[in-house]
Motif scaffolding. Sequence first.
Motif, PDB file in Angstrom:
ATOM      1  N   ILE A   1      38.002  40.616  24.391  1.00 30.47           N
ATOM      2  CA  ILE A   1      37.116  41.663  24.879  1.00 30.47           C
ATOM      3  C   ILE A   1      35.682  41.420  24.419  1.00 30.47           C
ATOM      4  O   ILE A   1      35.436  41.193  23.226  1.00 30.47           O
ATOM      5  CB  ILE A   1      37.572  43.061  24.402  1.00 30.47           C
ATOM      6  CG1 ILE A   1      39.039  43.301  24.797  1.00 30.47           C
ATOM      7  CG2 ILE A   1      36.672  44.141  24.985  1.00 30.47           C
ATOM      8  CD1 ILE A   1      39.313  43.325  26.277  1.00 30.47           C
ATOM      9  N   THR A   2      34.765  41.448  25.365  1.00 37.03           N
ATOM     10  CA  THR A   2      33.342  41.304  25.073  1.00 37.03           C
ATOM     11  C   THR A   2      32.680  42.678  25.165  1.00 37.03           C
ATOM     12  O   THR A   2      33.002  43.467  26.055  1.00 37.03           O
ATOM     13  CB  THR A   2      32.681  40.345  26.083  1.00 37.03           C
ATOM     14  OG1 THR A   2      33.413  39.118  26.118  1.00 37.03           O
ATOM     15  CG2 THR A   2      31.240  40.054  25.693  1.00 37.03           C
ATOM     16  N   ASP A   3      31.759  42.948  24.270  1.00 37.73           N
ATOM     17  CA  ASP A   3      31.065  44.240  24.261  1.00 37.73           C
ATOM     18  C   ASP A   3      30.071  44.298  25.418  1.00 37.73           C
ATOM     19  O   ASP A   3      28.976  43.726  25.346  1.00 37.73           O
ATOM     20  CB  ASP A   3      30.348  44.440  22.926  1.00 37.73           C
ATOM     21  CG  ASP A   3      29.893  45.882  22.716  1.00 37.73           C
ATOM     22  OD1 ASP A   3      29.387  46.484  23.681  1.00 37.73           O
ATOM     23  OD2 ASP A   3      30.037  46.396  21.599  1.00 37.73           O
ATOM     24  N   ILE A   4      30.447  44.990  26.481  1.00 35.37           N
ATOM     25  CA  ILE A   4      29.644  45.036  27.698  1.00 35.37           C
ATOM     26  C   ILE A   4      28.292  45.693  27.472  1.00 35.37           C
ATOM     27  O   ILE A   4      27.256  45.198  27.925  1.00 35.37           O
ATOM     28  CB  ILE A   4      30.416  45.781  28.806  1.00 35.37           C
ATOM     29  CG1 ILE A   4      31.683  44.996  29.178  1.00 35.37           C
ATOM     30  CG2 ILE A   4      29.540  45.980  30.042  1.00 35.37           C
ATOM     31  CD1 ILE A   4      32.585  45.713  30.172  1.00 35.37           C
ATOM     32  N   ARG A   5      28.266  46.802  26.780  1.00 37.88           N
ATOM     33  CA  ARG A   5      27.010  47.523  26.563  1.00 37.88           C
ATOM     34  C   ARG A   5      26.008  46.700  25.759  1.00 37.88           C
ATOM     35  O   ARG A   5      24.811  46.693  26.058  1.00 37.88           O
ATOM     36  CB  ARG A   5      27.296  48.859  25.859  1.00 37.88           C
ATOM     37  CG  ARG A   5      28.057  49.857  26.735  1.00 37.88           C
ATOM     38  CD  ARG A   5      28.248  51.180  26.021  1.00 37.88           C
ATOM     39  NE  ARG A   5      28.962  52.141  26.848  1.00 37.88           N
ATOM     40  CZ  ARG A   5      30.292  52.255  26.895  1.00 37.88           C
ATOM     41  NH1 ARG A   5      31.048  51.440  26.143  1.00 37.88           N
ATOM     42  NH2 ARG A   5      30.859  53.147  27.678  1.00 37.88           N
ATOM     43  N   LYS A   6      26.487  46.012  24.730  1.00 38.99           N
ATOM     44  CA  LYS A   6      25.594  45.181  23.923  1.00 38.99           C
ATOM     45  C   LYS A   6      25.032  44.012  24.732  1.00 38.99           C
ATOM     46  O   LYS A   6      23.858  43.651  24.585  1.00 38.99           O
ATOM     47  CB  LYS A   6      26.326  44.664  22.681  1.00 38.99           C
ATOM     48  CG  LYS A   6      26.561  45.729  21.616  1.00 38.99           C
ATOM     49  CD  LYS A   6      27.204  45.125  20.378  1.00 38.99           C
ATOM     50  CE  LYS A   6      27.405  46.191  19.301  1.00 38.99           C
ATOM     51  NZ  LYS A   6      28.046  45.627  18.076  1.00 38.99           N
ATOM     52  N   ILE A   7      25.871  43.427  25.582  1.00 34.49           N
ATOM     53  CA  ILE A   7      25.413  42.320  26.429  1.00 34.49           C
ATOM     54  C   ILE A   7      24.354  42.807  27.406  1.00 34.49           C
ATOM     55  O   ILE A   7      23.321  42.163  27.619  1.00 34.49           O
ATOM     56  CB  ILE A   7      26.593  41.685  27.180  1.00 34.49           C
ATOM     57  CG1 ILE A   7      27.545  40.979  26.210  1.00 34.49           C
ATOM     58  CG2 ILE A   7      26.091  40.712  28.260  1.00 34.49           C
ATOM     59  CD1 ILE A   7      26.932  39.802  25.472  1.00 34.49           C
ATOM     60  N   ALA A   8      24.608  43.953  28.038  1.00 37.74           N
ATOM     61  CA  ALA A   8      23.652  44.505  28.998  1.00 37.74           C
ATOM     62  C   ALA A   8      22.312  44.810  28.330  1.00 37.74           C
ATOM     63  O   ALA A   8      21.239  44.526  28.873  1.00 37.74           O
ATOM     64  CB  ALA A   8      24.228  45.773  29.626  1.00 37.74           C
ATOM     65  N   LYS A   9      22.368  45.377  27.128  1.00 39.16           N
ATOM     66  CA  LYS A   9      21.156  45.716  26.378  1.00 39.16           C
ATOM     67  C   LYS A   9      20.388  44.452  25.998  1.00 39.16           C
ATOM     68  O   LYS A   9      19.147  44.399  26.104  1.00 39.16           O
ATOM     69  CB  LYS A   9      21.532  46.505  25.126  1.00 39.16           C
ATOM     70  CG  LYS A   9      20.342  47.010  24.336  1.00 39.16           C
ATOM     71  CD  LYS A   9      20.806  47.845  23.140  1.00 39.16           C
ATOM     72  CE  LYS A   9      19.614  48.365  22.342  1.00 39.16           C
ATOM     73  NZ  LYS A   9      20.065  49.174  21.170  1.00 39.16           N
ATOM     74  N   LEU A  10      21.115  43.431  25.563  1.00 33.88           N
ATOM     75  CA  LEU A  10      20.498  42.155  25.192  1.00 33.88           C
ATOM     76  C   LEU A  10      19.812  41.512  26.392  1.00 33.88           C
ATOM     77  O   LEU A  10      18.692  41.000  26.291  1.00 33.88           O
ATOM     78  CB  LEU A  10      21.556  41.211  24.613  1.00 33.88           C
ATOM     79  CG  LEU A  10      21.069  39.812  24.214  1.00 33.88           C
ATOM     80  CD1 LEU A  10      20.097  39.902  23.043  1.00 33.88           C
ATOM     81  CD2 LEU A  10      22.263  38.925  23.851  1.00 33.88           C
ATOM     82  N   ALA A  11      20.499  41.526  27.540  1.00 36.13           N
ATOM     83  CA  ALA A  11      19.946  40.925  28.755  1.00 36.13           C
ATOM     84  C   ALA A  11      18.656  41.631  29.175  1.00 36.13           C
ATOM     85  O   ALA A  11      17.664  40.985  29.536  1.00 36.13           O
ATOM     86  CB  ALA A  11      20.977  40.982  29.879  1.00 36.13           C
ATOM     87  N   LYS A  12      18.665  42.937  29.134  1.00 38.81           N
ATOM     88  CA  LYS A  12      17.484  43.700  29.535  1.00 38.81           C
ATOM     89  C   LYS A  12      16.316  43.463  28.573  1.00 38.81           C
ATOM     90  O   LYS A  12      15.155  43.389  28.986  1.00 38.81           O
ATOM     91  CB  LYS A  12      17.828  45.189  29.622  1.00 38.81           C
ATOM     92  CG  LYS A  12      18.623  45.539  30.866  1.00 38.81           C
ATOM     93  CD  LYS A  12      18.989  47.006  30.916  1.00 38.81           C
ATOM     94  CE  LYS A  12      19.577  47.381  32.273  1.00 38.81           C
ATOM     95  NZ  LYS A  12      20.720  46.547  32.663  1.00 38.81           N
ATOM     96  N   LYS A  13      16.614  43.341  27.293  1.00 29.86           N
ATOM     97  CA  LYS A  13      15.576  43.090  26.291  1.00 29.86           C
ATOM     98  C   LYS A  13      14.840  41.788  26.565  1.00 29.86           C
ATOM     99  O   LYS A  13      13.617  41.691  26.372  1.00 29.86           O
ATOM    100  CB  LYS A  13      16.203  43.061  24.894  1.00 29.86           C
ATOM    101  CG  LYS A  13      15.200  42.804  23.783  1.00 29.86           C
ATOM    102  CD  LYS A  13      15.884  42.770  22.427  1.00 29.86           C
ATOM    103  CE  LYS A  13      14.884  42.473  21.312  1.00 29.86           C
ATOM    104  NZ  LYS A  13      15.546  42.425  19.975  1.00 29.86           N
ATOM    105  N   HIS A  14      15.581  40.776  27.051  1.00 30.13           N
ATOM    106  CA  HIS A  14      15.001  39.457  27.298  1.00 30.13           C
ATOM    107  C   HIS A  14      14.729  39.212  28.790  1.00 30.13           C
ATOM    108  O   HIS A  14      14.449  38.075  29.179  1.00 30.13           O
ATOM    109  CB  HIS A  14      15.930  38.372  26.748  1.00 30.13           C
ATOM    110  CG  HIS A  14      16.031  38.371  25.252  1.00 30.13           C
ATOM    111  ND1 HIS A  14      15.158  37.676  24.450  1.00 30.13           N
ATOM    112  CD2 HIS A  14      16.892  39.012  24.413  1.00 30.13           C
ATOM    113  CE1 HIS A  14      15.481  37.865  23.174  1.00 30.13           C
ATOM    114  NE2 HIS A  14      16.533  38.667  23.125  1.00 30.13           N
ATOM    115  N   ASN A  15      14.817  40.263  29.592  1.00 35.76           N
ATOM    116  CA  ASN A  15      14.556  40.169  31.025  1.00 35.76           C
ATOM    117  C   ASN A  15      15.460  39.136  31.707  1.00 35.76           C
ATOM    118  O   ASN A  15      15.014  38.329  32.529  1.00 35.76           O
ATOM    119  CB  ASN A  15      13.087  39.822  31.285  1.00 35.76           C
ATOM    120  CG  ASN A  15      12.667  40.102  32.719  1.00 35.76           C
ATOM    121  OD1 ASN A  15      13.205  40.999  33.377  1.00 35.76           O
ATOM    122  ND2 ASN A  15      11.715  39.337  33.220  1.00 35.76           N
TER     123      ASN A  15
END
Length: 385
Positions: free
Chosen positions: A154-168
């Motif tokens: 299981i991968t943490d979806i919310r953390k990945i989404a937040k990371l992606a948005k932070k780095h555009n």
Amino acid sequence: MKNKKLGLNTVCTHTGEVQDKQFKGAVSPLYMSSSYAFEDIDEKRYPRYFNTPNQQALSKKVAALEHTEAAMIFGSGMAAISTSLLAFLHKGDHIVLQNALYGGTMNLVLEEFDKYGIEYTFTKSLDIKDFKKAIQKNTKVIYIETPSNPLLKITDIRKIAKLAKKHNLVSMIDNTFASPVNQLPATMGIDIIIHSATKYFGGHSDILAGAVAASEAHMNRIFQLGKNLGGSLSDFTVWMLERSMKTLGIRVKEQNKNALKLASYLDKHPAVAKVYYPGLRSHEDYELAKSQMSGFGGMMSFELNPEYDVATFFKSLKLIKPSMSLAGVESTMLSPTQTSHALLTPEERKKQGIADGLIRFSVGIEERKDIIADIKQAIKKSKKK
């Protein structure tokens, strides 16, 4: 009534229907034409442009299920994956991918991306820290798959989404194992959701298809490449897929129930060394799975103890089918090393923790007692003498 106000089974049954205005039939009519008029019309239709009546209608159902603005139907899961990735990656770009992926996806990256000049990094683990470390100046996409195939990591979806948005960056997820019945990545911030529609969307082991859901802007970019690559789906198969998706919610929820009971049974069985199922409290990612999934799915994997022969186990099954693919109404089992991950080298499989004796179990809708009885007799016959 808007789709967001409709219940799951109502969306599955009614959203994306083609209205039969001529005969008022209860199901969508099938438009098989590959040639449409171009004069005095609102839209020029062409099958390769993903805009025939049946293609468009089914796309609306997928988008409604995934809570996105738009969607597209493809000829296979790999067509959906490859088109989505190449729509956002060009020569000189970089992508971060989790280390636990479907073998076909990993093989696509390893065999093709170097030819296109696309750089890539597989994370060392699913910890968010490893994703952060892998990001480079030229990174454009983060790609995850959860639950993963075949170890149900299981991968943490919310953390990945937040990371992606932070780095555009553009975030993508393979949501096949969960299905929108159990997991809604768009509501947790993921940009693009991909499915092998062959699996739970189809659910009857009789079609090959893929699907992608995202915002209008992201889907337009995927469409621009998709029309050139030609990965569209025939309208007859589109019609069959729409028919199958009417029961998606009912099927998957029943498979959820069966899988949880069977995982518990196998976890306690003396012949079983380990069970991989996120619905078990013993699973390392149980709490995370519980926080981002409404159901734990119908997929699991397990390993038999060394004193049991896996090949004999497969041959001894009577009800469960030793069969490729997954997510049909019938229960199936397979060896990932011989099928889904056969394209990977033994070293690559070892890195992912995929043992030669690993058995992937796609739980169907049969009566649990019958499935258990079949497993019990197969295990008994497979014990080495």
